[in-house]
Design a protein around this motif. Structure first.
Motif, PDB file in Angstrom:
ATOM      1  N   ALA A  15       0.834  -1.207   0.000  1.00  0.00           N
ATOM      2  CA  ALA A  15       0.000   0.000   0.000  1.00  0.00           C
ATOM      3  C   ALA A  15       0.867   1.255   0.000  1.00  0.00           C
ATOM      4  CB  ALA A  15      -0.922  -0.004   1.218  1.00  0.00           C
ATOM      5  N   ILE A  16       1.921   1.247   0.792  1.00  0.00           N
ATOM      6  CA  ILE A  16       2.800   2.413   0.895  1.00  0.00           C
ATOM      7  C   ILE A  16       3.580   2.620  -0.402  1.00  0.00           C
ATOM      8  CG2 ILE A  16       4.946   3.173   2.005  1.00  0.00           C
ATOM      9  CD1 ILE A  16       3.646   2.336   4.654  1.00  0.00           C
ATOM     10  N   VAL A  17       4.105   1.545  -0.979  1.00  0.00           N
ATOM     11  CA  VAL A  17       4.882   1.687  -2.215  1.00  0.00           C
ATOM     12  C   VAL A  17       3.976   2.143  -3.361  1.00  0.00           C
ATOM     13  CG1 VAL A  17       6.217   0.422  -3.959  1.00  0.00           C
ATOM     14  CG2 VAL A  17       6.734   0.132  -1.517  1.00  0.00           C
ATOM     15  N   LEU A  18       2.776   1.577  -3.465  1.00  0.00           N
ATOM     16  CA  LEU A  18       1.871   1.959  -4.550  1.00  0.00           C
ATOM     17  C   LEU A  18       1.433   3.416  -4.439  1.00  0.00           C
ATOM     18  CD1 LEU A  18      -0.318  -1.250  -4.967  1.00  0.00           C
ATOM     19  CD2 LEU A  18       1.397  -0.358  -6.541  1.00  0.00           C
ATOM     20  N   SER A  19       1.167   3.875  -3.210  1.00  0.00           N
ATOM     21  CA  SER A  19       0.712   5.260  -3.024  1.00  0.00           C
ATOM     22  C   SER A  19       1.882   6.228  -2.888  1.00  0.00           C
ATOM     23  CB  SER A  19      -0.173   5.361  -1.784  1.00  0.00           C
ATOM     24  OG  SER A  19       0.597   5.157  -0.609  1.00  0.00           O
ATOM     25  N   GLN A  20       3.098   5.685  -2.642  1.00  0.00           N
ATOM     26  CA  GLN A  20       4.281   6.508  -2.380  1.00  0.00           C
ATOM     27  C   GLN A  20       4.015   7.504  -1.243  1.00  0.00           C
ATOM     28  OE1 GLN A  20       7.652   6.450  -3.806  1.00  0.00           O
ATOM     29  NE2 GLN A  20       6.826   4.406  -4.082  1.00  0.00           N
ATOM     30  N   GLN A  21       3.246   7.040  -0.246  1.00  0.00           N
ATOM     31  CA  GLN A  21       2.959   7.873   0.920  1.00  0.00           C
ATOM     32  C   GLN A  21       3.103   7.006   2.161  1.00  0.00           C
ATOM     33  OE1 GLN A  21      -1.103   9.010   1.416  1.00  0.00           O
ATOM     34  NE2 GLN A  21      -0.663  10.033   3.341  1.00  0.00           N
ATOM     35  N   GLY A  22       4.099   7.306   2.961  1.00  0.00           N
ATOM     36  CA  GLY A  22       4.355   6.501   4.153  1.00  0.00           C
ATOM     37  C   GLY A  22       3.876   7.168   5.416  1.00  0.00           C
ATOM     38  N   SER A  23       2.578   7.043   5.701  1.00  0.00           N
ATOM     39  CA  SER A  23       2.070   7.671   6.925  1.00  0.00           C
ATOM     40  C   SER A  23       1.348   6.656   7.799  1.00  0.00           C
ATOM     41  CB  SER A  23       1.141   8.845   6.603  1.00  0.00           C
ATOM     42  OG  SER A  23      -0.088   8.395   6.096  1.00  0.00           O
ATOM     43  N   THR A  24       1.531   6.843   9.102  1.00  0.00           N
ATOM     44  CA  THR A  24       0.877   5.977  10.078  1.00  0.00           C
ATOM     45  C   THR A  24      -0.639   6.091   9.960  1.00  0.00           C
ATOM     46  OG1 THR A  24       2.766   6.272  11.544  1.00  0.00           O
ATOM     47  CG2 THR A  24       0.755   5.436  12.550  1.00  0.00           C
ATOM     48  N   SER A  25      -1.141   7.301   9.726  1.00  0.00           N
ATOM     49  CA  SER A  25      -2.593   7.475   9.644  1.00  0.00           C
ATOM     50  C   SER A  25      -3.185   6.748   8.434  1.00  0.00           C
ATOM     51  CB  SER A  25      -2.967   8.962   9.628  1.00  0.00           C
ATOM     52  OG  SER A  25      -2.396   9.606   8.523  1.00  0.00           O
ATOM     53  N   ALA A  40      13.022  -2.561   7.764  1.00  0.00           N
ATOM     54  CA  ALA A  40      13.163  -3.355   6.541  1.00  0.00           C
ATOM     55  C   ALA A  40      13.679  -2.519   5.373  1.00  0.00           C
ATOM     56  CB  ALA A  40      11.815  -3.978   6.176  1.00  0.00           C
ATOM     57  N   GLY A  41      13.848  -1.217   5.583  1.00  0.00           N
ATOM     58  CA  GLY A  41      14.367  -0.359   4.522  1.00  0.00           C
ATOM     59  C   GLY A  41      13.332   0.051   3.494  1.00  0.00           C
ATOM     60  N   ILE A  42      12.060  -0.013   3.855  1.00  0.00           N
ATOM     61  CA  ILE A  42      10.998   0.331   2.918  1.00  0.00           C
ATOM     62  C   ILE A  42      10.607   1.804   3.045  1.00  0.00           C
ATOM     63  CG2 ILE A  42       8.590  -0.167   2.276  1.00  0.00           C
ATOM     64  CD1 ILE A  42       9.278  -3.130   3.112  1.00  0.00           C
ATOM     65  N   VAL A  43      10.613   2.309   4.279  1.00  0.00           N
ATOM     66  CA  VAL A  43      10.377   3.743   4.510  1.00  0.00           C
ATOM     67  C   VAL A  43      11.533   4.308   5.317  1.00  0.00           C
ATOM     68  CG1 VAL A  43       7.851   3.576   4.417  1.00  0.00           C
ATOM     69  CG2 VAL A  43       9.010   3.393   6.620  1.00  0.00           C
ATOM     70  N   GLY A  44      11.691   5.620   5.237  1.00  0.00           N
ATOM     71  CA  GLY A  44      12.735   6.300   5.984  1.00  0.00           C
ATOM     72  C   GLY A  44      12.313   6.551   7.427  1.00  0.00           C
ATOM     73  N   ALA A  45      13.156   7.250   8.137  1.00  0.00           N
ATOM     74  CA  ALA A  45      12.912   7.550   9.550  1.00  0.00           C
ATOM     75  C   ALA A  45      11.760   8.542   9.704  1.00  0.00           C
ATOM     76  CB  ALA A  45      14.179   8.121  10.175  1.00  0.00           C
ATOM     77  N   LYS A  92       5.278  14.745   9.624  1.00  0.00           N
ATOM     78  CA  LYS A  92       5.300  14.585   8.163  1.00  0.00           C
ATOM     79  C   LYS A  92       5.327  13.097   7.789  1.00  0.00           C
ATOM     80  CE  LYS A  92       8.905  17.171   7.239  1.00  0.00           C
ATOM     81  NZ  LYS A  92       9.889  18.110   6.724  1.00  0.00           N
ATOM     82  N   PRO A  93       4.752  12.747   6.627  1.00  0.00           N
ATOM     83  CA  PRO A  93       4.848  11.345   6.168  1.00  0.00           C
ATOM     84  C   PRO A  93       6.309  10.955   5.982  1.00  0.00           C
ATOM     85  CG  PRO A  93       3.267  12.572   4.843  1.00  0.00           C
ATOM     86  CD  PRO A  93       3.984  13.572   5.709  1.00  0.00           C
ATOM     87  N   ARG A  94       6.586   9.670   6.167  1.00  0.00           N
ATOM     88  CA  ARG A  94       7.953   9.182   5.977  1.00  0.00           C
ATOM     89  C   ARG A  94       8.273   9.084   4.495  1.00  0.00           C
ATOM     90  NH1 ARG A  94       9.645   5.166  10.536  1.00  0.00           N
ATOM     91  NH2 ARG A  94       8.174   5.661  12.179  1.00  0.00           N
TER      92      ARG A  94
END
Length: 84
Positions: A20-30, A53-58, A63-65
């Protein structure tokens, strides 16, 4: 990750959340909370696992990761590495 196989310790939603995160290119907890109808704490742990796992940054405050994986092929390769 601890010495046990990391795949044994990952959240059951780990791979779905990664896609979901890779497809949307948005890494947010919400986004994870809404997408999987889970609480903030579990979504936060999932994001921490995705970071390890190296999929999202810190995390960067509210702000979204940054998403470190650009496409599904790259993600599938990363997930294969994690499973082995």
């Amino acid at each position: 990750f601890p010495t046990r196989r990391s795949s044994d310790l990952l959240d059951p939603y780990f791979e779905e959340a990664a896609h979901a995160i890779v497809l949307s290119q948005q890494g947010s907890t919400s986004m994870i909370q809404r997408r999987f109808s889970i609480g903030y704490n579990r979504a936060g742990r999932l994001m921490d696992q995705l970071e390890q796992a190296g999929i999202v940054g810190a995390a960067q405050g509210s702000k979204p990761r940054e998403v470190l994986i650009q496409d599904e092929n790259q993600l599938n390769s990363r997930l294969l590495q994690l499973r082995s």
